[in-house]
Design a protein around this motif. Sequence first.
Motif: not given
Length: 220
Positions: A114-115, A137-140, A155-156, A169-172
């Motif tokens: 999860p992101r 987990w934040i993907y801005a 990605g944080f 970050t490949g998953a995000a």
Amino acid sequence: MNEYDVLAVFCGPDGRHGNELGVVRDGSRIPDPDERRMLAAKLGFSETVFVDDPERGVIDIYAPSTRLPFAGHPCVGAAWLLDVPELIVPAGVVGARLDGEFSWIEAHADWAPPRTLRQYASAAEVDALPVPPEGEWIYAWAWEDEAAGRIRARGFPGRGDGITEDEATGAAALLLTAHLDRALNIHQGKGSQLLTAPQPAGYVEVGGRVRLLSSSPSGN
């Protein structure tokens, strides 16, 4: 002593940047999950890959504090290093291919952890963000050029294990591609580049440049 390689995954067009990845080639010599987790924490990369079967592409992925059923940049890096048609991770079978300067994987969006995908109005807003407190987990992200599919992202992880920001970050990127349902060209971190494309049945291709930085003894 177990040797490990250090790769930079999702490098920019100039070959710089990318997210560092540790790869323990002879992972079978460290079968215990707790020992793997401790080694991953000691190495200090956002993720470390343990290769259990290089011919079949069986790998095991650890963040400094936990085991991961799937992760994007470890799979892209392992696909490039092992040069196999697929990788086997706990989440499932990951398609893999090399195409010129790019290493690609194909994975299902549901496999990604999860992101929180948080959109901003401009790339400048994303650039100016401070590191948020520990937590989700934040993907801005923001559009740099929506018509061309170009995105600025950061990605944080918010994990509290010393990794305050992921360079790539490949998953995000996989989750964002599934959310937007279109191919993307993502500029993340200081200068990393991730390319993505949606595929049938909920799968997404994620690709990038990979280079070998070093090989070192692990100390175990």
